[in-house]
Design a protein around this motif. Structure first.
Motif, short mmCIF file in Angstrom:
data_model
loop_
_atom_site.label_atom_id
_atom_site.label_comp_id
_atom_site.label_asym_id
_atom_site.label_seq_id
_atom_site.Cartn_x
_atom_site.Cartn_y
_atom_site.Cartn_z
N UNK A 68 34.99 -56.57 -7.10
CA UNK A 68 34.36 -57.56 -5.87
C UNK A 68 35.07 -58.42 -7.53
N UNK A 69 35.25 -59.94 -6.20
CA UNK A 69 34.92 -61.00 -7.17
C UNK A 69 34.79 -62.17 -6.61
N UNK A 70 35.08 -63.26 -6.81
CA UNK A 70 34.93 -64.36 -6.46
C UNK A 70 35.54 -65.54 -7.23
N UNK A 71 35.42 -66.97 -6.28
CA UNK A 71 36.69 -67.78 -6.81
C UNK A 71 36.01 -69.40 -6.30
N UNK A 72 36.09 -70.06 -7.11
CA UNK A 72 36.08 -71.37 -6.79
C UNK A 72 37.30 -72.48 -7.08
N UNK A 73 37.29 -73.18 -6.02
CA UNK A 73 37.90 -74.25 -6.29
C UNK A 73 37.92 -75.92 -5.35
N UNK A 74 38.27 -77.17 -6.89
CA UNK A 74 38.31 -78.23 -6.34
C UNK A 74 39.70 -78.60 -6.72
N UNK A 75 39.77 -79.54 -5.56
CA UNK A 75 41.07 -79.91 -5.76
C UNK A 75 42.10 -79.28 -5.92
N UNK A 76 43.10 -79.28 -6.99
CA UNK A 76 44.13 -78.27 -7.63
C UNK A 76 43.96 -77.24 -8.33
N UNK A 77 41.82 -77.37 -9.00
CA UNK A 77 41.37 -76.65 -10.01
C UNK A 77 40.94 -75.26 -9.18
N UNK A 78 40.88 -74.12 -10.11
CA UNK A 78 40.64 -73.27 -9.50
C UNK A 78 40.35 -72.22 -10.18
N UNK A 79 39.42 -71.72 -9.89
CA UNK A 79 38.71 -70.08 -11.10
C UNK A 79 38.26 -69.22 -10.34
N UNK A 80 39.34 -67.75 -10.34
CA UNK A 80 38.39 -66.24 -10.25
C UNK A 80 38.66 -65.27 -10.28
N UNK A 81 37.20 -64.85 -10.07
CA UNK A 81 36.69 -62.89 -11.42
C UNK A 81 37.14 -62.31 -10.66
N UNK A 82 37.30 -61.55 -10.95
CA UNK A 82 37.65 -60.13 -10.17
C UNK A 82 37.42 -58.81 -11.44
N UNK A 83 36.33 -58.58 -11.24
CA UNK A 83 35.84 -57.46 -12.49
C UNK A 83 35.89 -58.44 -13.75
N UNK A 84 36.76 -57.36 -14.68
CA UNK A 84 37.08 -57.75 -15.91
C UNK A 84 37.93 -58.77 -16.59
N UNK A 85 38.31 -60.06 -14.91
CA UNK A 85 39.69 -60.15 -15.84
C UNK A 85 39.12 -61.75 -15.01
N UNK A 86 39.64 -62.72 -15.05
CA UNK A 86 39.48 -64.29 -14.87
C UNK A 86 40.71 -64.91 -14.62
N UNK A 87 40.54 -66.03 -13.67
CA UNK A 87 42.23 -66.94 -13.80
C UNK A 87 41.51 -67.68 -14.19
#
Length: 249
Positions: A68-87
């Protein structure tokens, strides 16, 4: 199964640049649907949750693994989290944080970055040798079924898109199960007992919302800083090793 996360990265985000885009009926419409979703995220901040499940192709009701994960997007910025990994992607960098391995992977920002699931799906459609594309519409819901060439890493992709809300609802794809096994077995194209040739990976996208976020979410200085040409982790990540994905960054 930690390999499920890396399967998602490899299958959706793999380098297929050597293959040419296909001229195929319905394919431009499919790409256009994803572009509409991407542009919607750029025009206003948006967030959503993602759930991935993995099954054998022959037994889609028997779940073998999930993340399970989540994503946030703002313009060209993005944050993604899945288990023990963030991008994280901002205007300058693409950053992947592997917490278990205590590793920071840092590269130059790219708009076709592997950490953006929507752009990555668009890329694989364009470059991966599709042989058919069928589209059905029921109200505002568009279902896109894409078949790929025989022996391809991905055998089939099915996307369900809400065209009114410009949101992706779900994505199913069949991928070779060798991508799930240990690297040694993968190199020899071996599968453990009980694995089908192809695995079904299903992702659902839900809980779309306007995230209460600050620009700090996307800033690289929470992870590292530069001294001259040297990248160094911040105090919060002092035990992490930094690996540069882009030469001369």
């Amino acid at each position: 199964m930690k390999r499920l996360y890396f399967l998602v990265i490899i299958c959706l985000f793999s380098g297929l640049s050597g293959l040419r885009a296909q001229e195929l009926a319905g394919l431009n419409e499919a790409i256009g649907a994803l572009k509409s979703i991407t542009e919607n995220g750029k025009s206003s901040s948006t967030g959503f949750d993602i759930k991935y499940i993995y099954t054998n192709e022959s037994q889609p009701s028997v779940i073998l693994d999930s993340i399970i994960g989540s994503v946030e997007i703002s313009g060209n910025n993005m944050y993604c989290r899945m288990n023990g990994t963030e991008a994280i992607r901002n205007e300058k960098y693409s950053i992947v944080v592997f917490k278990e391995e205590q590793l920071l992977l840092v590269g130059a920002a790219r708009q076709d970055s592997a950490i953006d699931p929507l752009l990555s799906m668009q890329s694989i459609i364009v470059k991966s040798g599709a042989v058919s594309c069928n589209i059905s519409v029921k109200g505002a819901v568009k279902t896109i079924n894409i078949q790929f060439k025989q022996g391809a890493l991905c055998k089939e992709m099915i996307m369900v898109v809400d065209t009114a809300k410009r949101q992706l609802r779900s994505l199913d794809y069949l991928v070779k199960s060798t991508m799930l096994v240990d690297p040694s077995m993968q190199a020899e194209q071996q599968l453990p007992q009980g694995y089908d040739e192809y695995a079904l990976v299903r992702s659902t996208y839900y809980n779309y919302h306007n995230p209460k976020q600050t620009e700090d979410r996307f800033k690289e200085d929470q992870y590292f800083f530069k001294e001259g040409k040297t990248f160094k982790p911040t105090a919060a990540y002092s035990n992490y090793k930094i690996v540069l994905a882009t030469p001369n960054l």
